[in-house]
Design an enzyme around this catalytic site. Structure first.
Site, PDB file in Angstrom:
ATOM      1  N   GLY A  97       0.823  -1.060   0.031  1.00  0.00           N
ATOM      2  CA  GLY A  97      -0.447  -0.041  -0.184  1.00  0.00           C
ATOM      3  C   GLY A  97       0.567   1.326   0.013  1.00  0.00           C
ATOM      4  O   GLY A  97       0.349   2.487  -0.265  1.00  0.00           O
ATOM      5  N   GLY A  99       2.585   2.435  -2.309  1.00  0.00           N
ATOM      6  CA  GLY A  99       1.412   3.308  -3.591  1.00  0.00           C
ATOM      7  C   GLY A  99      -0.188   3.500  -3.992  1.00  0.00           C
ATOM      8  O   GLY A  99      -0.269   4.109  -4.356  1.00  0.00           O
ATOM      9  N   GLU A 105      -5.810  -3.680  -4.967  1.00  0.00           N
ATOM     10  CA  GLU A 105      -4.869  -5.221  -4.594  1.00  0.00           C
ATOM     11  C   GLU A 105      -5.603  -5.855  -3.616  1.00  0.00           C
ATOM     12  O   GLU A 105      -5.816  -6.977  -3.993  1.00  0.00           O
ATOM     13  CB  GLU A 105      -3.548  -4.497  -4.374  1.00  0.00           C
TER      14      GLU A 105
HETATM   15  C1  5RP Z   1       0.761  -0.218  -4.342  1.00  0.00           C
HETATM   16  C2  5RP Z   1       2.106  -1.265  -3.522  1.00  0.00           C
HETATM   17  C3  5RP Z   1       2.898  -1.901  -4.109  1.00  0.00           C
HETATM   18  O1  5RP Z   1       2.843  -3.030  -4.665  1.00  0.00           O
HETATM   19  C4  5RP Z   1       4.570  -1.489  -3.155  1.00  0.00           C
HETATM   20  O2  5RP Z   1       4.371  -0.542  -2.424  1.00  0.00           O
HETATM   21  C5  5RP Z   1       5.681  -2.074  -4.135  1.00  0.00           C
HETATM   22  O3  5RP Z   1       5.425  -1.008  -4.652  1.00  0.00           O
HETATM   23  P1  5RP Z   1       7.259  -0.683  -5.370  1.00  0.00           P
HETATM   24  O4  5RP Z   1       7.217  -2.432  -6.692  1.00  0.00           O
HETATM   25  O5  5RP Z   1       6.871   0.608  -6.242  1.00  0.00           O
HETATM   26  O6  5RP Z   1       8.472  -1.159  -4.388  1.00  0.00           O
HETATM   27  O7  5RP Z   1       0.945  -1.870  -2.786  1.00  0.00           O
HETATM   28  O8  5RP Z   1      -0.160  -0.356  -3.539  1.00  0.00           O
END
Ligand code: 5RP
Length: 226
Positions: A97, A99, A105
């Site tokens: 999360g 992102g 998700e």
């Molecule tokens: C988005 C997420 C992403 O999958 C998690 O933050 C990993 O991101 P990244 O691959 O850029 O390190 O949960 O909500």
């Protein structure tokens, strides 16, 4: 070998699990972006798949590389979802999360027959808990949910700050929580899920079936025992 090289390596390994005819859930984030690019290459070489995306960002990326993206509202079940994580441990417990896409998700993961997490080695931990654990909140319930999270022992920060709060694809707010070591993940999952106005959180305890992690160019895979 950079972290991006490892993200790409993990993503490319997971892309090999995608087969003709599958309906694939596409995760969100920089590691998922490498997956989407790789699947786009495979589609251009003849792979026949359809996809649903866990964020507008990933839907846009997927369409750009030629993947057919369906509206998840029209989909009841997905064959395989491949997504990143902020932390993952050997129990295949994950925190997601960063992102901001954890609600979609988790929904897509719940609809999927199988979930693979892809990550570079920095995401692998002995026990999840150091990463901030995000909770998506209905704006109407913001103050109340914030108080409830504080009562559960979290240090709570509104993502983006009060001036310009971050909004999810659904227009909701995100409260980033720091619980420190999570002594009882199941109890915390249940407590977070029970807060009215809290719409979803980034603790993934049951969903992940496999983790593909690349560290210094070496790809390892952990599968949940069946
Ligand atoms: C988005 C997420 C992403 O999958 C998690 O933050 C990993 O991101 P990244 O691959 O850029 O390190 O949960 O909500």
């Amino acid at each position: 070998m950079t972290a991006d090289d490892d993200k790409r390596a993990a993503a490319h390994a997971a892309a090999e699990d995608v087969a003709d005819g599958m309906l694939v859930g596409l995760g969100t984030g920089s590691t998922a972006a490498f997956l989407i690019a790789r699947l786009g290459e495979r589609v251009r070489s003849g792979l026949k798949i359809r996809a649903v995306a866990t964020s507008q960002r990933s839907a846009d990326l997927a369409r750009e590389v030629g993947i057919k993206v369906l509206d998840f509202a029209d989909v009841a079940a997905v064959d395989l979802v491949i997504d990143g994580a902020d932390e993952i441990d050997d129990r295949l417990y994950a925190i997601k999360g960063a992102g901001g896409a954890m609600l979609r998700e988790k929904i897509v993961a719940a609809s999927a027959a199988r979930m693979i997490v892809i990550a570079d080695g920095s995401k692998r931990v002995d026990r999840i808990g150091a990463a901030k654990l995000p909770v998506e909140v209905l704006p109407f319930a913001y103050r109340f949910v914030r108080r409830m999270l504080g009562n559960l022992g979290a240090e709570v920060v509104l993502r983006g700050g009060a001036e310009l709060p971050y909004r999810t694809d659904q227009g909701n707010l995100v409260l980033d929580c720091h619980f420190g070591a999570i002594a009882d993940p199941q109890a915390l999952d249940a407590a977070l899920s029970a807060i009215p106005g809290g719409l979803g959180h980034g603790l993934f305890l049951r969903e992940v079936g496999s983790a593909i992690i690349a560290e210094h160019g070496q790809v390892t895979r952990v599968d949940r025992p069946v």
